[in-house]
Design an enzyme around this catalytic site. Structure first.
Site, mmCIF file in Angstrom:
data_model
loop_
_atom_site.group_PDB
_atom_site.id
_atom_site.type_symbol
_atom_site.label_atom_id
_atom_site.label_comp_id
_atom_site.label_asym_id
_atom_site.label_seq_id
_atom_site.Cartn_x
_atom_site.Cartn_y
_atom_site.Cartn_z
ATOM 1 N N TYR A 138 -1.435 -0.765 10.186
ATOM 2 C CA TYR A 138 -1.637 -1.246 8.807
ATOM 3 C C TYR A 138 -0.441 -0.827 7.938
ATOM 4 C CZ TYR A 138 -3.648 -1.267 4.057
ATOM 5 O OH TYR A 138 -3.871 -1.455 2.709
ATOM 6 N N SER A 158 0.868 -1.184 0.000
ATOM 7 C CA SER A 158 0.000 0.000 0.000
ATOM 8 C C SER A 158 0.896 1.222 0.000
ATOM 9 C CB SER A 158 -0.874 0.018 1.253
ATOM 10 O OG SER A 158 -1.505 1.281 1.396
HETATM 11 P P1 NAP Z 1 -11.574 -5.570 0.037
HETATM 12 O O1 NAP Z 1 -12.526 -5.046 -0.964
HETATM 13 O O2 NAP Z 1 -11.897 -5.435 1.490
HETATM 14 O O3 NAP Z 1 -11.263 -7.095 -0.305
HETATM 15 C C1 NAP Z 1 -10.387 -7.809 0.505
HETATM 16 C C2 NAP Z 1 -10.544 -9.268 0.194
HETATM 17 O O4 NAP Z 1 -9.658 -10.003 1.043
HETATM 18 C C3 NAP Z 1 -11.939 -9.777 0.466
HETATM 19 O O5 NAP Z 1 -12.286 -10.702 -0.539
HETATM 20 C C4 NAP Z 1 -11.789 -10.452 1.828
HETATM 21 O O6 NAP Z 1 -12.752 -11.476 2.003
HETATM 22 C C5 NAP Z 1 -10.398 -11.033 1.695
HETATM 23 N N1 NAP Z 1 -9.774 -11.373 2.958
HETATM 24 C C6 NAP Z 1 -9.631 -10.609 4.067
HETATM 25 N N2 NAP Z 1 -9.016 -11.293 5.030
HETATM 26 C C7 NAP Z 1 -8.749 -12.525 4.508
HETATM 27 C C8 NAP Z 1 -8.130 -13.680 5.004
HETATM 28 N N3 NAP Z 1 -7.657 -13.719 6.265
HETATM 29 N N4 NAP Z 1 -8.015 -14.760 4.201
HETATM 30 C C9 NAP Z 1 -8.488 -14.749 2.924
HETATM 31 N N5 NAP Z 1 -9.111 -13.672 2.402
HETATM 32 C C10 NAP Z 1 -9.232 -12.581 3.190
HETATM 33 O O7 NAP Z 1 -10.114 -4.923 -0.140
HETATM 34 P P2 NAP Z 1 -9.364 -4.273 -1.412
HETATM 35 O O8 NAP Z 1 -9.496 -2.814 -1.281
HETATM 36 O O9 NAP Z 1 -9.746 -4.952 -2.650
HETATM 37 O O10 NAP Z 1 -7.851 -4.613 -0.995
HETATM 38 C C11 NAP Z 1 -7.094 -5.644 -1.590
HETATM 39 C C12 NAP Z 1 -5.648 -5.460 -1.181
HETATM 40 O O11 NAP Z 1 -5.176 -4.179 -1.614
HETATM 41 C C13 NAP Z 1 -5.401 -5.495 0.330
HETATM 42 O O12 NAP Z 1 -4.199 -6.166 0.604
HETATM 43 C C14 NAP Z 1 -5.297 -4.045 0.709
HETATM 44 O O13 NAP Z 1 -4.539 -3.843 1.883
HETATM 45 C C15 NAP Z 1 -4.619 -3.471 -0.520
HETATM 46 N N6 NAP Z 1 -4.830 -2.034 -0.692
HETATM 47 C C16 NAP Z 1 -6.070 -1.530 -0.909
HETATM 48 C C17 NAP Z 1 -6.226 -0.165 -1.041
HETATM 49 C C18 NAP Z 1 -7.562 0.494 -1.270
HETATM 50 O O14 NAP Z 1 -7.653 1.723 -1.188
HETATM 51 N N7 NAP Z 1 -8.609 -0.233 -1.553
HETATM 52 C C19 NAP Z 1 -5.121 0.673 -0.931
HETATM 53 C C20 NAP Z 1 -3.871 0.122 -0.705
HETATM 54 C C21 NAP Z 1 -3.738 -1.240 -0.587
HETATM 55 P P3 NAP Z 1 -13.544 -11.671 3.402
HETATM 56 O O15 NAP Z 1 -14.281 -10.421 3.692
HETATM 57 O O16 NAP Z 1 -14.375 -12.861 3.161
HETATM 58 O O17 NAP Z 1 -12.482 -11.924 4.439
#
Ligand code: NAP
Length: 245
Positions: A154, A140
């Site tokens: 985080y 991130s």
């Molecule tokens: P999201 O919409 O919340 O999706 C996260 C996914 O991870 C969900 O499918 C969730 O499923 C799954 N997950 C969470 N804990 C898990 C576990 N212990 N085992 C297996 N699956 C798990 O998040 P996103 O925004 O797409 O983020 C994806 C990645 O990008 C993350 O690593 C996040 O830190 C990174 N990121 C995101 C942003 C942003 O602004 N969106 C920015 C920087 C980095 P469940 O709910 O079923 O657990």
């Protein structure tokens, strides 16, 4: 092109966008999910091309072993791992951080990526008779900015992912494995619901040099590029997809 790709946390957000795009590029995709079985199975069905949905909490070693064994059996050995599963928590200052929160934050964001990478390396590395492969870690931009006043925990967990990416890339580079990370900025996904600050995405997005939040597909395209031969001489890179932040 193609191969076998595991996308952890693929039921929604950046993971789902990555799984969709990967299928169009010829990958047989495993959509890993923790809770959202219906969403993951719907997605696997929608993208077709042999895609499967496999349950498993990435922070649980037994689940990770089952995930990779299922993929071995149903799709063949993994050639691309996208360590995407990740969590945030309520925005808070350091005084309010509890051991339980820290445990969960590092268990999912850090240990989960390590465990999945370990299983991927066992299968990809030429040292173990594999044919090589690629690992893309989701870090991130918070790893660079630090997450002050919101979630330094985080940000620090993602900082660990940056260091892991650099080290693992050096460790397995001559075994046919490239390891890179993407560092998204503020991307419109459901992850922000856990921050307790509903206006956060639009507010921070508007303040980014590009003046808006990003879309999951804009991150997925960079992930697929890092997984492809187009980036064949890249390893150990931290690629910012942050609208200029
Ligand atoms: P999201 O919409 O919340 O999706 C996260 C996914 O991870 C969900 O499918 C969730 O499923 C799954 N997950 C969470 N804990 C898990 C576990 N212990 N085992 C297996 N699956 C798990 O998040 P996103 O925004 O797409 O983020 C994806 C990645 O990008 C993350 O690593 C996040 O830190 C990174 N990121 C995101 C942003 C942003 O602004 N969106 C920015 C920087 C980095 P469940 O709910 O079923 O657990």
């Amino acid at each position: 092109m193609g191969g076998v790709m595991i996308v952890t946390g693929g039921s929604r957000g950046i993971g789902a966008a990555t799984a969709r795009l990967a299928a169009t590029r010829g990958y047989a995709v495993c959509v890993n999910y923790r809770r959202e079985r219906d969403a993951a199975e719907r997605l696997a069905k929608e993208i077709g091309a042999g895609a499967i949905a496999v349950a498993g909490d990435v922070s649980d070693e037994g689940d990770v072993l089952r995930l990779f064994e299922t993929v071995d059996r149903e799709l063949g050995p993994v050639s691309a791992l996208v360590n995407n599963a990740g969590i945030v928590d309520l925005g808070t200052r350091v005084e309010a951080l509890t051991p339980a929160r820290l445990q969960r934050m590092f268990a999912v964001n850090v240990f989960g990526s390590f465990l999945c990478a370990r299983e991927a390396v066992k299968r990809m590395s030429r040292r173990h008779g594999g044919k090589g492969g690629v690992i893309v870690n989701l870090s991130s931009i918070a790893a660079k900015l630090g997450g002050p006043g919101e979630y330094v925990d985080y940000a620090a967990a993602k900082g660990a992912i940056d260091t892991f990416t650099v080290g693992l890339a050096k460790e397995v580079g001559d075994e046919g494995i490239r390891v890179n990370a993407v560092r998204p900025g503020i991307i419109r996904t459901e992850i922000h619901l856990s921050s307790g600050d509903p206006g956060r995405v639009e507010r921070i997005g508007a303040a980014a040099p590009l003046g808006r939040p990003g879309k999951a597909e804009e991150v997925a395209r960079v992930i697929l590029w890092l997984a492809s031969e187009e980036s064949s001489y890249m390893s150990g890179a931290l690629v910012d997809v942050s609208g200029g932040r």
